[in-house]
Design a protein around this motif. Structure first.
Motif, mmCIF file in Angstrom:
data_model
loop_
_atom_site.group_PDB
_atom_site.id
_atom_site.type_symbol
_atom_site.label_atom_id
_atom_site.label_comp_id
_atom_site.label_asym_id
_atom_site.label_seq_id
_atom_site.Cartn_x
_atom_site.Cartn_y
_atom_site.Cartn_z
ATOM 1 N N THR A 188 45.401 35.705 4.741
ATOM 2 C CA THR A 188 45.385 34.494 3.924
ATOM 3 C C THR A 188 46.452 33.539 4.439
ATOM 4 N N ALA A 189 46.051 32.307 4.708
ATOM 5 C CA ALA A 189 47.012 31.309 5.170
ATOM 6 C C ALA A 189 47.947 30.942 4.021
ATOM 7 N N GLN A 190 49.243 30.986 4.290
ATOM 8 C CA GLN A 190 50.253 30.648 3.288
ATOM 9 C C GLN A 190 51.000 29.409 3.759
ATOM 10 N N VAL A 205 69.990 18.895 -2.753
ATOM 11 C CA VAL A 205 69.166 19.956 -3.339
ATOM 12 C C VAL A 205 68.189 20.413 -2.255
ATOM 13 N N GLU A 206 68.320 21.645 -1.806
ATOM 14 C CA GLU A 206 67.454 22.161 -0.742
ATOM 15 C C GLU A 206 66.876 23.503 -1.182
ATOM 16 N N GLU A 207 65.568 23.537 -1.428
ATOM 17 C CA GLU A 207 64.934 24.738 -1.974
ATOM 18 C C GLU A 207 63.514 24.882 -1.445
ATOM 19 N N LEU A 208 62.985 26.091 -1.612
ATOM 20 C CA LEU A 208 61.549 26.307 -1.412
ATOM 21 C C LEU A 208 60.835 25.687 -2.600
ATOM 22 N N LEU A 209 60.021 24.685 -2.348
ATOM 23 C CA LEU A 209 59.338 23.984 -3.438
ATOM 24 C C LEU A 209 58.163 24.796 -3.960
ATOM 25 N N ASP A 210 57.328 25.277 -3.037
ATOM 26 C CA ASP A 210 56.137 26.012 -3.468
ATOM 27 C C ASP A 210 55.577 26.794 -2.289
ATOM 28 N N LEU A 211 54.863 27.850 -2.601
ATOM 29 C CA LEU A 211 54.144 28.638 -1.600
ATOM 30 C C LEU A 211 52.679 28.609 -2.003
ATOM 31 N N GLY A 220 43.652 19.400 8.126
ATOM 32 C CA GLY A 220 44.663 18.465 7.682
ATOM 33 C C GLY A 220 44.438 17.998 6.254
ATOM 34 N N GLU A 221 43.170 17.788 5.897
ATOM 35 C CA GLU A 221 42.857 17.345 4.543
ATOM 36 C C GLU A 221 43.190 18.425 3.522
ATOM 37 N N ASP A 222 42.936 19.702 3.874
ATOM 38 C CA ASP A 222 43.255 20.809 2.969
ATOM 39 C C ASP A 222 44.760 20.886 2.725
ATOM 40 N N ILE A 223 45.533 20.753 3.800
ATOM 41 C CA ILE A 223 46.988 20.801 3.666
ATOM 42 C C ILE A 223 47.476 19.601 2.860
ATOM 43 N N PHE A 224 46.878 18.437 3.103
ATOM 44 C CA PHE A 224 47.240 17.227 2.359
ATOM 45 C C PHE A 224 47.037 17.442 0.855
ATOM 46 N N ASN A 225 45.908 18.028 0.481
ATOM 47 C CA ASN A 225 45.619 18.266 -0.939
ATOM 48 C C ASN A 225 46.597 19.267 -1.551
ATOM 49 N N GLU A 226 46.964 20.288 -0.789
ATOM 50 C CA GLU A 226 47.907 21.282 -1.300
ATOM 51 C C GLU A 226 49.292 20.661 -1.513
ATOM 52 N N VAL A 227 49.733 19.851 -0.569
ATOM 53 C CA VAL A 227 51.045 19.212 -0.695
ATOM 54 C C VAL A 227 51.045 18.240 -1.867
ATOM 55 N N LYS A 228 49.962 17.475 -2.016
ATOM 56 C CA LYS A 228 49.867 16.561 -3.153
ATOM 57 C C LYS A 228 49.899 17.330 -4.474
ATOM 58 N N GLY A 229 49.243 18.494 -4.483
ATOM 59 C CA GLY A 229 49.266 19.322 -5.687
ATOM 60 C C GLY A 229 50.663 19.788 -6.027
#
Length: 556
Positions: A188-190, A205-211, A220-229
């Motif tokens: 699974t791509a993480q 402030v430097e942290e892991l925002l989300d996985l 690219g569109e899939d990654i764009f949607n995940e980052v926007k989420g």
């Protein structure tokens, strides 16, 4: 007009110490408590206290006077205190059990252990407590560590962390994102999304925002949607985004449909984008592969270490001859710094390795080849220089201008190395300098050309930083940058800053700590453009592998 209703809490009534002996009462937690019947009297008024005493206790206690009355009051007070102490101990015990449950659940989650391990841990704690501290056994018994409880605890911790991070990011004036996409054991791509933000007071402030797991395609569109989420989840404003750092994958950096392109198209302001500096450095280092050397070294090391008997015999041989090192080091492409360590150790044990391989009837003709040994010596030195650069690029709290400064310094070193080779000098290549047959032709032709290729690769791969060099220099040191070469909006403020002796003294006293300097001396009111520039650059990432850099780059 009707008279306002009286409110007792506004009348400032207070408890009088004399009431304790007169009416057997005590103030406790903002209320009056009767020491005899433990009934509470809500109003701090002597009439109410006296009425309670006369109605319920006067017939029995009026006859007790003097010291006897005082002793009886003290005895009743001790009884109340004992009860309160008992309930306090019970409450503390319960709180400690809950706290222990949360702490163990956190440790289980951090180590990635099965949630059911909590029950085993509880049994182990019970054994420990029964032997070493039996009085604490009750706390262990009360600690809930079933897999359902551990799951709830982990969810509660995660929710609390998200809430805290969201509150901290709300205070940030600017932020940047760093992305690192990889595949886990289940294919699974993480998508790991890191955030680095800066508040108005220059607190970072430097942290892991989300996985974000990506079970479908990873375009690219899939990654764009995940980052926007993720941005929506943490309520990150689009207009505060100033930088994007990626690992250079095509889905992230594609010219037409890559994630970076989609983010820029969706934004109305400039976003600084660049490739992870550490990854770029590693790609540059690939020009120094020299497969004729690495293949022989790796196959020799694998022959020694991959077989248990060979490995034991080799270590015993090194101990017998009193070698400086006790083993050779495996090489792995995944662990970036292992190359320099492997080559350095191989060179240091060259004679012992040659003797051992001869005893195993292995072909070692290459170890007698002067040209091959020259290449090995050169590779030992250049990978050491690259390894030193890589280590400088690692670590926490790295600011982008310092990372780029290390790259610029290294490219200048390459120019120096090339000049030395053209003069047949090996000053900064001590291993190569030990080779008696390191001929002038090798220095001038082969290795000089390799240094040229490495230098060209660094220039090509770090082009995206060069467009921001002028602003970066202003941010790094506003006192030494060229005012005339600075963008127009900064020139007047730079002139003011450069002629302010207090600011100069402050910068010197802080030893070039730019975050502290801008936070203490450069205000948005007096120097708005410099203040904004500092906030933007301080929020930029230099690498996309923030928490994993050290573990992936360890030399052994």
């Amino acid at each position: 007009m009707a008279e306002k209703k009286r409110k007792i809490d506004r009348e400032c009534r207070v408890f009088k110490d004399s009431w304790t002996n007169d009416y057997f009462v005590l103030e406790s937690s903002g209320n009056i408590t009767c020491l005899i019947c433990q009934e509470r009297i809500a109003v701090f008024k002597e009439y109410n206290v006296k009425r309670h005493y006369n109605t319920k206790h006067s017939s029995k206690y009026d006859g007790i006077t003097g010291q006897l009355r005082i002793d009886r009051v003290n005895k009743l007070k001790q009884g109340i205190a004992g009860q309160q102490s008992f309930f306090k101990v019970v409450q503390e015990s319960s709180e400690n059990a809950t706290k222990l449950s949360f702490m163990i659940s956190e440790a289980i989650a951090k180590k990635g252990k099965p949630l059911s391990d909590g029950e085993f841990i509880k049994q182990s704690l019970g054994i420990f407590a029964s032997v070493t501290c039996p009085d604490k056994q009750s706390i262990v018994d009360k600690t809930s560590l079933s897999h359902q409880t551990v799951a709830r605890r982990v969810d509660d911790l995660a929710a609390n962390i998200e809430k805290t991070l969201s509150e901290r990011l709300t205070d940030c004036q600017y932020y940047s994102l760093a992305l690192d996409e990889s595949t886990d054991d289940s294919d699974t791509a993480q998508l790991a999304i890191f955030v680095r933000g800066v508040t108005q007071n220059f607190e970072v402030v430097e942290e892991l925002l989300d996985l974000r797991p990506m079970k479908g395609t990873t375009k690219g569109e899939d990654i764009f949607n995940e980052v926007k989420g993720a941005m929506d989840k943490f309520k990150l404003a689009d207009e505060k985004l100033v930088g994007l750092t990626t690992d250079g994958a095509p889905a992230l950096t594609g010219k037409h449909n890559g994630f970076v392109t989609l983010m820029k198209n969706a934004s109305v302001h400039e976003i600084i984008t660049h490739h992870c500096i550490i990854h770029q450095e590693q790609l540059c280092a690939k020009t120094m592969e020299m497969n004729n050397v690495m293949e022989k070294v790796v196959s020799t090391v694998n022959f020694i270490r991959a077989r248990g008997l060979n490995h034991r015999q080799f270590k015993a041989f090194l101990e017998e001859v009193g070698a400086d090192s006790d083993d050779v080091i495996y090489f792995s492409n995944v662990r970036w710094l292992s190359k320099a360590a492997t080559l350095g150790r191989f060179w240091g044990l060259l004679d012992q390795i040659k003797h051992f391989m001869e005893s195993k009837n292995k072909d070692i003709a290459f170890m007698d080849d002067g040209a091959w040994l020259n290449d090995l010596a050169f590779l030992v030195d250049i990978t050491r220089h690259l390894s030193d650069l890589n280590l400088k690029l690692q670590g926490k709290d790295q600011i982008v201008h310092k990372l780029f400064g290390h790259i610029q310094a290294f490219t200048q070193k390459l120019t120096l190395f090339r000049g030395h080779f053209s003069q047949q000098k090996c000053v900064h290549f001590p291993t190569l300098g030990t080779r008696p047959d390191a001929s002038l032709d090798y220095l001038k032709l082969k290795y000089e050309q390799m240094i040229d290729r490495l230098s060209e690769e660094f220039d090509r791969r770090f082009q995206d930083f060069k467009g921001h060099v002028a602003k970066m220099r202003i941010f790094a040191n506003p006192f030494t940058c060229d005012v005339n070469a600075a963008p127009d909006q900064y020139q007047l403020e730079l002139i003011e800053v450069r002629n302010d002796e207090d600011l100069k003294r402050g910068f010197t006293d802080l030893h070039g700590d730019v975050a502290a300097f801008y936070g203490q001396y450069i205000s948005s009111a007096n120097h708005p453009n410099l203040h904004r520039c500092a906030l933007r650059f301080l929020s930029l990432f230099g690498t996309s592998a923030v928490p994993t850099v050290v573990s992936n780059c360890s030399p052994e």
